[in-house]
Design a protein around this motif. Structure first.
Motif, PDB file in Angstrom:
ATOM      1  N   GLY A 283      -8.024  -7.437  -3.286  1.00 35.31           N
ATOM      2  CA  GLY A 283      -8.095  -7.237  -2.351  1.00 35.31           C
ATOM      3  C   GLY A 283      -8.308  -5.803  -2.874  1.00 35.31           C
ATOM      4  O   GLY A 283      -7.204  -4.499  -3.795  1.00 35.31           O
ATOM      5  N   ASN A 284      -8.117  -4.400  -1.494  1.00 40.03           N
ATOM      6  CA  ASN A 284      -7.941  -3.478  -1.311  1.00 40.03           C
ATOM      7  C   ASN A 284      -6.089  -3.054  -1.045  1.00 40.03           C
ATOM      8  O   ASN A 284      -6.282  -1.104  -0.761  1.00 40.03           O
ATOM      9  CB  ASN A 284      -9.107  -2.253  -0.659  1.00 40.03           C
ATOM     10  CG  ASN A 284     -10.588  -2.603  -1.854  1.00 40.03           C
ATOM     11  OD1 ASN A 284     -11.112  -4.099  -0.623  1.00 40.03           O
ATOM     12  ND2 ASN A 284     -10.463  -2.220  -2.932  1.00 40.03           N
ATOM     13  N   GLU A 285      -5.789  -4.057  -0.720  1.00 35.32           N
ATOM     14  CA  GLU A 285      -4.343  -3.606  -0.238  1.00 35.32           C
ATOM     15  C   GLU A 285      -3.215  -3.190  -1.363  1.00 35.32           C
ATOM     16  O   GLU A 285      -3.293  -4.067  -2.069  1.00 35.32           O
ATOM     17  CB  GLU A 285      -3.914  -5.016   0.562  1.00 35.32           C
ATOM     18  CG  GLU A 285      -3.181  -4.614   1.696  1.00 35.32           C
ATOM     19  CD  GLU A 285      -2.482  -5.800   2.429  1.00 35.32           C
ATOM     20  OE1 GLU A 285      -1.361  -5.924   3.117  1.00 35.32           O
ATOM     21  OE2 GLU A 285      -3.399  -6.806   3.086  1.00 35.32           O
ATOM     22  N   ALA A 286      -2.429  -2.783  -0.854  1.00 37.49           N
ATOM     23  CA  ALA A 286      -1.037  -1.667  -1.627  1.00 37.49           C
ATOM     24  C   ALA A 286      -0.198  -3.083  -0.886  1.00 37.49           C
ATOM     25  O   ALA A 286      -0.450  -3.678  -0.446  1.00 37.49           O
ATOM     26  CB  ALA A 286      -0.922  -0.758  -1.280  1.00 37.49           C
ATOM     27  N   PHE A 287       0.288  -3.230  -2.399  1.00 33.67           N
ATOM     28  CA  PHE A 287       1.866  -3.887  -2.487  1.00 33.67           C
ATOM     29  C   PHE A 287       2.714  -3.431  -1.065  1.00 33.67           C
ATOM     30  O   PHE A 287       3.483  -3.948  -0.187  1.00 33.67           O
ATOM     31  CB  PHE A 287       2.684  -4.092  -3.649  1.00 33.67           C
ATOM     32  CG  PHE A 287       3.881  -4.696  -3.354  1.00 33.67           C
ATOM     33  CD1 PHE A 287       4.044  -6.180  -3.532  1.00 33.67           C
ATOM     34  CD2 PHE A 287       5.131  -3.884  -3.774  1.00 33.67           C
ATOM     35  CE1 PHE A 287       5.199  -6.804  -3.473  1.00 33.67           C
ATOM     36  CE2 PHE A 287       6.667  -4.800  -3.831  1.00 33.67           C
ATOM     37  CZ  PHE A 287       6.179  -6.273  -3.022  1.00 33.67           C
ATOM     38  N   ALA A 288       2.886  -2.173  -1.321  1.00 33.44           N
ATOM     39  CA  ALA A 288       3.557  -1.264  -0.136  1.00 33.44           C
ATOM     40  C   ALA A 288       3.565  -0.472  -0.372  1.00 33.44           C
ATOM     41  O   ALA A 288       2.454   0.289  -0.956  1.00 33.44           O
ATOM     42  CB  ALA A 288       5.130  -1.493  -0.532  1.00 33.44           C
ATOM     43  N   PRO A 289       3.881   0.585   0.722  1.00 30.99           N
ATOM     44  CA  PRO A 289       3.594   2.472   0.957  1.00 30.99           C
ATOM     45  C   PRO A 289       3.196   2.955  -0.272  1.00 30.99           C
ATOM     46  O   PRO A 289       2.345   4.012  -0.288  1.00 30.99           O
ATOM     47  CB  PRO A 289       3.945   2.589   1.781  1.00 30.99           C
ATOM     48  CG  PRO A 289       3.925   1.673   3.011  1.00 30.99           C
ATOM     49  CD  PRO A 289       4.076   0.113   1.643  1.00 30.99           C
ATOM     50  N   ASN A 290       4.165   3.399  -0.609  1.00 28.40           N
ATOM     51  CA  ASN A 290       4.269   3.724  -2.237  1.00 28.40           C
ATOM     52  C   ASN A 290       3.863   3.136  -3.791  1.00 28.40           C
ATOM     53  O   ASN A 290       3.887   3.732  -4.608  1.00 28.40           O
ATOM     54  CB  ASN A 290       6.277   4.376  -2.339  1.00 28.40           C
ATOM     55  CG  ASN A 290       7.152   2.979  -2.313  1.00 28.40           C
ATOM     56  OD1 ASN A 290       6.285   2.141  -2.220  1.00 28.40           O
ATOM     57  ND2 ASN A 290       8.167   3.311  -3.168  1.00 28.40           N
ATOM     58  N   TYR A 291       3.287   1.999  -3.103  1.00 25.15           N
ATOM     59  CA  TYR A 291       2.553   1.678  -4.145  1.00 25.15           C
ATOM     60  C   TYR A 291       1.389   2.198  -4.702  1.00 25.15           C
ATOM     61  O   TYR A 291       0.775   2.248  -3.624  1.00 25.15           O
ATOM     62  CB  TYR A 291       2.289   0.484  -4.460  1.00 25.15           C
ATOM     63  CG  TYR A 291       3.780  -0.641  -5.203  1.00 25.15           C
ATOM     64  CD1 TYR A 291       4.326  -1.417  -5.784  1.00 25.15           C
ATOM     65  CD2 TYR A 291       4.912  -0.031  -4.866  1.00 25.15           C
ATOM     66  CE1 TYR A 291       4.687  -1.942  -6.380  1.00 25.15           C
ATOM     67  CE2 TYR A 291       6.070  -0.769  -4.237  1.00 25.15           C
ATOM     68  CZ  TYR A 291       6.360  -1.465  -6.000  1.00 25.15           C
ATOM     69  OH  TYR A 291       7.109  -1.732  -6.542  1.00 25.15           O
ATOM     70  N   PRO A 292       0.561   2.116  -6.004  1.00 28.85           N
ATOM     71  CA  PRO A 292      -0.669   2.192  -5.695  1.00 28.85           C
ATOM     72  C   PRO A 292      -2.353   1.093  -5.123  1.00 28.85           C
ATOM     73  O   PRO A 292      -1.764   0.405  -4.636  1.00 28.85           O
ATOM     74  CB  PRO A 292      -1.676   1.987  -7.276  1.00 28.85           C
ATOM     75  CG  PRO A 292       0.262   1.616  -8.001  1.00 28.85           C
ATOM     76  CD  PRO A 292       0.414   1.229  -7.424  1.00 28.85           C
ATOM     77  N   GLN A 293      -3.137   2.199  -4.401  1.00 31.29           N
ATOM     78  CA  GLN A 293      -4.145   1.144  -3.626  1.00 31.29           C
ATOM     79  C   GLN A 293      -4.727   0.305  -5.026  1.00 31.29           C
ATOM     80  O   GLN A 293      -5.653   1.411  -5.661  1.00 31.29           O
ATOM     81  CB  GLN A 293      -5.023   2.346  -3.557  1.00 31.29           C
ATOM     82  CG  GLN A 293      -6.434   2.114  -2.812  1.00 31.29           C
ATOM     83  CD  GLN A 293      -5.641   1.505  -1.140  1.00 31.29           C
ATOM     84  OE1 GLN A 293      -5.397   1.766  -0.363  1.00 31.29           O
ATOM     85  NE2 GLN A 293      -6.652   0.560  -0.652  1.00 31.29           N
ATOM     86  N   PRO A 294      -5.409  -0.706  -5.050  1.00 38.76           N
ATOM     87  CA  PRO A 294      -6.064  -1.138  -5.916  1.00 38.76           C
ATOM     88  C   PRO A 294      -7.438  -1.652  -5.633  1.00 38.76           C
ATOM     89  O   PRO A 294      -8.000  -1.375  -4.863  1.00 38.76           O
ATOM     90  CB  PRO A 294      -5.868  -2.634  -5.934  1.00 38.76           C
ATOM     91  CG  PRO A 294      -4.876  -3.282  -4.487  1.00 38.76           C
ATOM     92  CD  PRO A 294      -4.479  -1.499  -4.007  1.00 38.76           C
ATOM     93  N   GLN A 295      -8.305  -1.521  -6.071  1.00 40.09           N
ATOM     94  CA  GLN A 295      -9.542  -1.942  -5.997  1.00 40.09           C
ATOM     95  C   GLN A 295     -10.145  -2.993  -6.884  1.00 40.09           C
ATOM     96  O   GLN A 295      -9.300  -3.859  -7.277  1.00 40.09           O
ATOM     97  CB  GLN A 295     -10.698  -1.401  -7.247  1.00 40.09           C
ATOM     98  CG  GLN A 295     -12.404  -1.436  -7.218  1.00 40.09           C
ATOM     99  CD  GLN A 295     -12.430  -0.580  -8.634  1.00 40.09           C
ATOM    100  OE1 GLN A 295     -12.485  -0.138  -9.280  1.00 40.09           O
ATOM    101  NE2 GLN A 295     -13.940  -1.262  -8.395  1.00 40.09           N
ATOM    102  N   ALA A 296     -10.325  -4.026  -5.802  1.00 37.18           N
ATOM    103  CA  ALA A 296     -10.839  -5.256  -5.688  1.00 37.18           C
ATOM    104  C   ALA A 296     -11.660  -5.684  -7.013  1.00 37.18           C
ATOM    105  O   ALA A 296     -12.378  -5.156  -7.780  1.00 37.18           O
ATOM    106  CB  ALA A 296     -11.039  -5.641  -4.235  1.00 37.18           C
TER     107      ALA A 296
END
Length: 365
Positions: free
Chosen positions: A132-145
């Motif tokens: 999905g689009n949820e990052a692992f942590a706030p300082n990690y990259p925002q993924p594309q689903a």
């Protein structure tokens, strides 16, 4: 009989003992290419007597790397240097293995000594993907689903990487389905909120891993072992758990997987993990007993006596050591001495071989 030094047959491969070098990222590659560091790092553990040496998480695609310095096996040009290391490992009587991996939403991050969190594209980072689009942590990259085409590319990348593994001289493949990387991200309801055929139910969440296993087995010879590393629990309420791990392991056994490497955690930042000596062995023991598949135990196993007890008590079939092998590349040679077992040393080192004590030591060397 000392179990730690009993051979173990896995398909057409026989391991000379039950001691395995666990995959450990070295963050020392350039553009995915292995170099002399990897040759010496892995080769020294072969000289030290390990039965199986599993190369660090090796990315099946550039976007699947954890960091810009990760090893890769996504193109043919990367094969020759890997072959060089594997030929040396095999010449020492050890079995060369590799962990094939895709980091998913935990990709494009700094090597530990370079910083934390996302590497910006201006410094060599890249767009990342996930369930999905949820990052692992706030300082990690925002993924594309990943869409269906993207999922198919992941499967194809694992298949192509497995084919290159054969050309590179690897004799064991481990698929990385643990530690919060892509395959684990799909397994866990904490990171997989999809509503299509790859999300929701247990059967849907395990679908990608099963498809990667099938694709790998299409090209990986019948006589060579296939291992899967899983995190047996997220250590978090509502996450992936040991009951699901047992169920998955039983299904993997019917699909050509020979052993489950039983780790835990990694999918949730700051999970309450009760870290301590042998804290993950319970999962190897349960999966072995309930799923009827061979298992490997890993995690803060630091002494020959600990390792022997795990095997002698039937809790696992192999022990995988990581940081202890960083401290002592020749752990198996000295473990044999501590446990009163006669094993050959490399001819070049024979003159320094200690005399073996006949009684089993009461503690670590």
């Amino acid at each position: 009989m000392i179990k730690l030094f009993e051979p173990l047959a896995l398909r057409g491969i026989t391991l000379k003992n039950r001691i395995v070098v666990s995959p450990m990222c070295q963050y020392s590659a350039k553009d995915g290419f292995a170099n002399d560091w990897h040759l010496v790092h892995l080769g020294s553990r072969a000289v030290g007597g390990a039965a199986l040496i599993i190369q660090e998480a090796t990315a099946v695609s550039p976007e699947g790397r954890i960091s810009p310095e990760d090893l890769g096996i996504w193109n043919d040009e990367q094969v020759p240097m890997l072959r060089r290391s594997n030929d040396f490992i095999a010449a020492q009587g050890s079995v060369p293995g590799v962990q094939l991996a895709h980091a998913g939403r935990k990709a494009s991050t700094y090597a530990p000594w370079r910083g934390e969190g996302a590497v910006p594209e201006t410094e060599g980072g890249w767009p990342v993907v996930g369930p999905g689009n949820e990052a692992f942590a706030p300082n990690y990259p925002q993924p594309q689903a990943l869409d269906v085409a993207g999922i198919q590319k992941v499967i194809d990348d694992f298949r192509a990487a497995a084919q290159r593994c054969l050309e590179a001289g690897f004799q064991v493949i481990e698929l990385h389905g643990a530690h919060g990387y892509l395959l684990h991200q799909f397994l866990s309801p904490l990171s997989n909120h999809r509503t299509d055929a790859y999300g929701g139910s247990f059967e849907n969440r395990i679908r990608l891993l099963l498809e990667v296993v099938a694709a790998t087995r299409e090209v990986w010879p019948e006589n060579l072992p296939l291992i899967v590393r899983i995190s047996a629990t997220d250590w978090t309420e509502g996450g992936w758990n040991a009951d699901e791990a047992v169920q998955l392991a039983a299904m993997l056994k019917t699909r050509g997987v020979d052993l489950i490497d039983c780790s835990t955690g990694g999918n949730v930042p700051k999970a309450p993990i009760p870290v301590g000596p042998g804290y993950q062995v319970q999962f190897a023991e349960r999966i072995k007993a309930e799923a009827g598949i061979r298992t490997g135990a890993v995690g803060l196993i630091t002494s020959p006596v600990e390792a022997e007890a795990i095997l002698a008590n039937g809790q696992a079939d192999l022990v995988l050591l990581a940081r202890e092998f960083l401290r002592e590349p020749y752990f198996p040679l000295f473990a044999a001495q501590d446990l009163g077992v006669e094993v050959p040393w490399p001819a070049q080192y024979e003159r320094a071989k200690p005399r073996v004590h006949k009684e089993v030591a009461a503690g670590p060397r």
